[in-house]
Design a protein around this motif. Structure first.
Motif, PDB file in Angstrom:
ATOM      1  N   ALA A   3       0.805  -1.090  -0.024  1.00 23.28           N
ATOM      2  CA  ALA A   3       0.012  -0.095  -0.069  1.00 23.28           C
ATOM      3  C   ALA A   3       0.634   1.490  -0.217  1.00 23.28           C
ATOM      4  O   ALA A   3       0.233   2.390  -0.052  1.00 23.28           O
ATOM      5  CB  ALA A   3      -1.129  -0.196   1.186  1.00 23.28           C
ATOM      6  N   PRO A   4       1.976   1.621   0.198  1.00 19.40           N
ATOM      7  CA  PRO A   4       3.075   0.560   0.397  1.00 19.40           C
ATOM      8  C   PRO A   4       3.984   0.548   1.412  1.00 19.40           C
ATOM      9  O   PRO A   4       4.870  -0.231   1.692  1.00 19.40           O
ATOM     10  CB  PRO A   4       4.091   0.969  -0.824  1.00 19.40           C
ATOM     11  N   VAL A   5       3.840   1.696   2.448  1.00 17.43           N
ATOM     12  CA  VAL A   5       5.026   1.646   3.466  1.00 17.43           C
ATOM     13  C   VAL A   5       5.023   0.741   4.526  1.00 17.43           C
ATOM     14  O   VAL A   5       4.033   0.535   5.036  1.00 17.43           O
ATOM     15  CB  VAL A   5       4.874   3.240   4.185  1.00 17.43           C
ATOM     16  N   LEU A   6       6.128   0.277   4.590  1.00 21.04           N
ATOM     17  CA  LEU A   6       6.476  -0.864   5.468  1.00 21.04           C
ATOM     18  C   LEU A   6       7.605  -0.368   6.619  1.00 21.04           C
ATOM     19  O   LEU A   6       7.583  -0.467   7.873  1.00 21.04           O
ATOM     20  CB  LEU A   6       6.992  -2.082   5.002  1.00 21.04           C
ATOM     21  N   THR A   7       8.705   0.345   6.055  1.00 14.09           N
ATOM     22  CA  THR A   7       9.684   0.912   6.883  1.00 14.09           C
ATOM     23  C   THR A   7      10.028   2.353   6.592  1.00 14.09           C
ATOM     24  O   THR A   7       9.918   2.455   5.456  1.00 14.09           O
ATOM     25  CB  THR A   7      10.919  -0.164   6.918  1.00 14.09           C
ATOM     26  N   LEU A   8      10.446   2.972   7.524  1.00 11.83           N
ATOM     27  CA  LEU A   8      11.442   4.227   7.283  1.00 11.83           C
ATOM     28  C   LEU A   8      12.580   4.294   7.891  1.00 11.83           C
ATOM     29  O   LEU A   8      12.962   3.754   8.872  1.00 11.83           O
ATOM     30  CB  LEU A   8      10.452   5.261   7.544  1.00 11.83           C
ATOM     31  N   GLY A   9      13.663   5.171   7.143  1.00 13.79           N
ATOM     32  CA  GLY A   9      15.026   5.302   7.884  1.00 13.79           C
ATOM     33  C   GLY A   9      14.979   6.137   8.807  1.00 13.79           C
ATOM     34  O   GLY A   9      15.775   7.098   8.970  1.00 13.79           O
ATOM     35  N   TYR A  10      14.320   6.341   9.828  1.00 12.07           N
ATOM     36  CA  TYR A  10      14.245   7.075  10.893  1.00 12.07           C
ATOM     37  C   TYR A  10      14.954   6.524  11.960  1.00 12.07           C
ATOM     38  O   TYR A  10      15.633   5.496  12.178  1.00 12.07           O
ATOM     39  CB  TYR A  10      12.817   7.235  11.588  1.00 12.07           C
ATOM     40  N   PHE A  11      15.319   7.602  13.072  1.00 15.50           N
ATOM     41  CA  PHE A  11      16.228   7.023  14.155  1.00 15.50           C
ATOM     42  C   PHE A  11      15.436   6.995  15.410  1.00 15.50           C
ATOM     43  O   PHE A  11      14.553   8.182  15.786  1.00 15.50           O
ATOM     44  CB  PHE A  11      17.541   7.975  14.097  1.00 15.50           C
ATOM     45  N   ARG A  12      15.893   6.256  16.452  1.00 11.49           N
ATOM     46  CA  ARG A  12      15.197   6.228  17.780  1.00 11.49           C
ATOM     47  C   ARG A  12      15.763   7.488  18.566  1.00 11.49           C
ATOM     48  O   ARG A  12      16.708   8.038  18.379  1.00 11.49           O
ATOM     49  CB  ARG A  12      15.614   4.995  18.594  1.00 11.49           C
ATOM     50  N   PRO A  13      14.576   7.838  19.398  1.00  8.92           N
ATOM     51  CA  PRO A  13      15.422   9.349  19.995  1.00  8.92           C
ATOM     52  C   PRO A  13      16.650   9.036  20.794  1.00  8.92           C
ATOM     53  O   PRO A  13      17.225  10.187  21.110  1.00  8.92           O
ATOM     54  CB  PRO A  13      14.143   9.355  20.942  1.00  8.92           C
ATOM     55  N   THR A  14      16.911   8.149  21.490  1.00  6.31           N
ATOM     56  CA  THR A  14      18.108   7.767  22.112  1.00  6.31           C
ATOM     57  C   THR A  14      19.353   7.086  21.446  1.00  6.31           C
ATOM     58  O   THR A  14      20.193   6.985  22.024  1.00  6.31           O
ATOM     59  CB  THR A  14      17.704   6.806  23.490  1.00  6.31           C
ATOM     60  N   GLU A  15      19.167   6.984  20.215  1.00 11.73           N
ATOM     61  CA  GLU A  15      20.180   6.582  19.324  1.00 11.73           C
ATOM     62  C   GLU A  15      21.174   7.381  19.110  1.00 11.73           C
ATOM     63  O   GLU A  15      20.992   8.484  18.742  1.00 11.73           O
ATOM     64  CB  GLU A  15      19.394   5.910  17.966  1.00 11.73           C
ATOM     65  N   LYS A  16      22.463   6.924  19.362  1.00  8.87           N
ATOM     66  CA  LYS A  16      23.664   7.910  18.981  1.00  8.87           C
ATOM     67  C   LYS A  16      23.992   7.519  17.601  1.00  8.87           C
ATOM     68  O   LYS A  16      24.159   6.313  17.233  1.00  8.87           O
ATOM     69  CB  LYS A  16      24.814   7.494  19.801  1.00  8.87           C
ATOM     70  N   LEU A  17      24.357   8.547  16.836  1.00  9.72           N
ATOM     71  CA  LEU A  17      24.598   8.104  15.388  1.00  9.72           C
ATOM     72  C   LEU A  17      26.072   8.348  15.342  1.00  9.72           C
ATOM     73  O   LEU A  17      26.851   8.952  15.985  1.00  9.72           O
ATOM     74  CB  LEU A  17      23.792   9.500  14.464  1.00  9.72           C
ATOM     75  N   PRO A  18      26.377   7.299  14.334  1.00  7.16           N
ATOM     76  CA  PRO A  18      28.044   7.239  14.107  1.00  7.16           C
ATOM     77  C   PRO A  18      28.488   8.419  13.778  1.00  7.16           C
ATOM     78  O   PRO A  18      28.082   9.327  12.977  1.00  7.16           O
ATOM     79  CB  PRO A  18      28.114   6.205  12.915  1.00  7.16           C
ATOM     80  N   GLN A  19      30.069   8.916  14.554  1.00  8.36           N
ATOM     81  CA  GLN A  19      30.601   9.919  14.071  1.00  8.36           C
ATOM     82  C   GLN A  19      31.467   9.852  12.626  1.00  8.36           C
ATOM     83  O   GLN A  19      31.525  10.674  11.901  1.00  8.36           O
ATOM     84  CB  GLN A  19      31.428  10.356  15.084  1.00  8.36           C
ATOM     85  N   ASP A  20      31.598   8.501  12.373  1.00  8.85           N
ATOM     86  CA  ASP A  20      32.462   8.112  11.155  1.00  8.85           C
ATOM     87  C   ASP A  20      31.521   8.596   9.994  1.00  8.85           C
ATOM     88  O   ASP A  20      30.338   7.725  10.032  1.00  8.85           O
ATOM     89  CB  ASP A  20      33.013   6.807  11.304  1.00  8.85           C
ATOM     90  N   VAL A  21      32.092   9.054   9.015  1.00  7.27           N
ATOM     91  CA  VAL A  21      31.155   9.353   7.879  1.00  7.27           C
ATOM     92  C   VAL A  21      30.539   8.054   6.926  1.00  7.27           C
ATOM     93  O   VAL A  21      29.519   8.097   6.944  1.00  7.27           O
ATOM     94  CB  VAL A  21      31.976  10.383   6.651  1.00  7.27           C
ATOM     95  N   GLU A  22      31.343   7.154   6.897  1.00  6.59           N
ATOM     96  CA  GLU A  22      31.039   6.019   6.210  1.00  6.59           C
ATOM     97  C   GLU A  22      29.945   5.169   6.947  1.00  6.59           C
ATOM     98  O   GLU A  22      29.056   4.664   6.528  1.00  6.59           O
ATOM     99  CB  GLU A  22      32.239   5.102   5.996  1.00  6.59           C
ATOM    100  N   GLU A  23      30.230   5.083   8.330  1.00  9.30           N
ATOM    101  CA  GLU A  23      29.381   4.303   9.157  1.00  9.30           C
ATOM    102  C   GLU A  23      27.963   5.230   9.313  1.00  9.30           C
ATOM    103  O   GLU A  23      27.023   4.341   9.277  1.00  9.30           O
ATOM    104  CB  GLU A  23      29.854   4.360  10.641  1.00  9.30           C
TER     105      GLU A  23
END
Length: 546
Positions: free
Chosen positions: A332-352
């Motif tokens: 229908a179509p949406v199943l997932t989205l590339g969001y981040f959890r509120p407590t998630e720490k995003l990688p500092q390394d650009v490639e990661e």
């Protein structure tokens, strides 16, 4: 207590009452600009529904559309399901033979088409067995032929209220693009689409990485870039109306026109397949508007195919905020989205960071999702073990229309088998590594064509790439890379292999994944939904290793 039915009509009535003065704009390349409001379009949809009734369209009748992203298409999204009929957007990129098959298989009673498709309609009209009513959208350019024009249909109708509908009433149908066999039909009820709209609106409003805090204080603009003939335009016409956002409908896709609209209309969000994003970034007019785009920082949600890291980086440099979504025609179509959890720490390394950003993401509310083995058992969440994505959600089609065999193949134990191969991470995030039909099976082992494409795309001379499995006498299949070079750039087959060898040396891929051949082309074939058509490439290069 009487059951409260979840229908699209309830959403539309809410939008009219709460967001009625918010603008809906039709701004096509040819300049037939229309600036309306949700309240005005609400009344027009009531009149359109009544006009359709006067032509003989009733409950459960199927109304096919063949249109670009226009304000009339937006109106049809509400009017047809609202009157109890069934909306059937047709993929205008399909071959005429497939369109005839789909219309006849669905049993469409009416066909509403943009004047651009008048020659196509005349070509297929003699072969359409069930269509009794034809309506043309002239888009301000004057009607072609004798079919009634949609504005006249609207004027003929009265603004009669929509009927009370059961939430189990079928609202829409849609067909797969037919990349494997004949197109398959899926259908969706009002309840399914209402829940899909509400869940999507919630995530676009509050999910970290998608929410725009400034849009809680001002009216923000969404541009309907993803084709409305492709899986409900990913549901965004309904979703962003519910959110109270201003919407812009750009007509036929024109990259130069779209980048102008993004800048001048201060677009905060849009969505499309990777090919569309690439075409915007390489549009001749793009440099003229890049500074304004960097100022607005629009979110671009990529779906329909994997988002290559290099394309994501290029988009970010140009001012976009790249994000990922995932779904299928059947969902229908949406199943997932590339969001981040509120407590998630995003990688500092650009490639990661870009590795996380381009992953397939996390499920949205009401989606049960598992990466499973062939017995439907969950695979380890180790980021390595491959399995098929299987799902349950209120908006998954219950079956394929008139195709019990395909239904049995794809629905098992209450789960829908997507045919997408993925790995699962400990945090629940997943990454699609291939379509089941595109994964390369070499010597009994799997090679991810998507991962190879992602790595090849990091070569500075590469503009686009597709990796396919080609028959091999010894190994069954071996990978072959089909590459388009950037204008003015040069590279040889050995240059590409040497580039990949660096990732072998770094332990990112095994040596036996290296392509047996690199083929350079000027263009890649696309499906009707703008994805690279690997089926065509496999046929074209099936003898490449002989």
């Amino acid at each position: 207590m009487e059951r409260y039915n979840l229908t699209l009509n309830k959403i539309w009535e809410y939008v009219k009452e709460i967001n009625g003065d918010v603008e809906v704009a039709h701004l096509p390349p040819h300049g037939n600009n229309i600036r309306s409001t949700y309240a005005r379009e609400y009344e027009r949809t009531l009149r359109l529904a009544d006009g359709l009734r006067r032509l003989g369209i009733g409950p459960r009748d199927k109304v096919a559309t063949m249109d670009w992203n226009t304000i009339w298409h937006f109106d049809l999204y509400w009017a047809v399901p609202g009157m109890g009929a069934i909306l059937h957007p047709l993929n205008v990129r399909l071959a005429p033979e497939d369109l005839v098959y789909i219309i006849n298989h669905a049993g469409d009673k009416a066909l509403v088409y943009h004047r651009d498709f008048a020659p196509l309609v005349e070509k297929i009209r003699p072969h359409l067995k069930t269509v009794q009513i034809y309506i043309q959208i002239s888009d301000g350019a004057g009607a072609v032929g004798k079919d009634p024009e949609i504005e006249d249909v609207i004027k003929s109708g009265e603004p009669r209220p929509f009927p009370d509908l059961s939430e189990d009433t079928i609202a829409t149908i849609g067909y797969t693009s037919g990349t494997t066999g004949k197109p398959k039909g899926a259908y969706f009820t009002h309840r399914a689409l209402t829940l899909h709209t509400m869940s999507s609106a919630l995530m676009f409003s509050v999910a970290r990485g998608f929410a725009r805090p400034e849009c809680a204080e001002e009216v923000c603009t969404f541009l309907q870039l993803v084709p409305m003939f492709h899986v409900h335009g990913w549901g965004t016409p309904w979703t962003f109306a519910l959110m109270g956002w201003r919407q812009v409908y750009p007509g036929r896709f024109d990259p130069n026109h779209v980048v102008k609209l993004i800048a001048e209309e201060r677009v905060k969000s849009l969505a499309g397949v990777p090919t569309m994003l690439y075409m915007l970034l390489t549009a001749p007019e793009f440099p003229k508007y890049v500074n304004k785009i960097r100022e607005v920082k629009p979110i671009f949600v990529v779906g329909g195919a994997a988002l290559p890291k290099e394309l994501a980086k290029r988009a970010a440099e140009a001012g976009f905020i790249p994000r990922v979504g995932y779904g299928l025609t059947e969902t229908a179509p949406v199943l997932t989205l590339g969001y981040f959890r509120p407590t998630e720490k995003l990688p500092q390394d650009v490639e990661e960071y870009y590795s996380v950003l381009t992953a397939t993401g996390l499920p949205i509310p009401f989606v049960d999702l598992v990466v499973a083995d062939e017995n439907l058992n969950p695979v380890p969440r180790d980021g390595k073990t491959m399995g098929e994505i299987i799902v349950k959600a209120p908006w998954v089609t219950p079956e394929y229309l008139g195709d019990p065999e395909k239904t049995r193949e794809s629905f098992r134990g209450g789960w829908f088998r997507t045919g997408d191969v993925a790995v699962w991470y400990p945090d629940g995030r997943l990454r699609i590594v291939d379509r089941a039909k595109d994964v390369i099976k070499s010597g009994g082992e799997w090679i991810s064509s998507l991962q190879l494409e992602d790595l090849i795309a990091t070569h500075p001379a590469v503009a686009q790439v597709a990796v396919i499995g080609v028959p091999h006498e010894k190994w069954g299949e071996r990978p072959v890379a089909v590459v388009i070079l950037k204008p003015g750039a040069a590279a040889t087959e050995q240059d590409i292999i040497n580039h990949l060898q660096k990732f072998v040396d770094a332990g990112k891929i095994p040596k036996w994944w290296l392509p047996d051949k690199v083929i350079f082309v000027n263009q890649l074939p696309l499906t009707g939904t703008g994805k690279i058509d690997k089926k065509v490439l496999r046929e074209q290069f099936k003898n490449a290793l002989k």
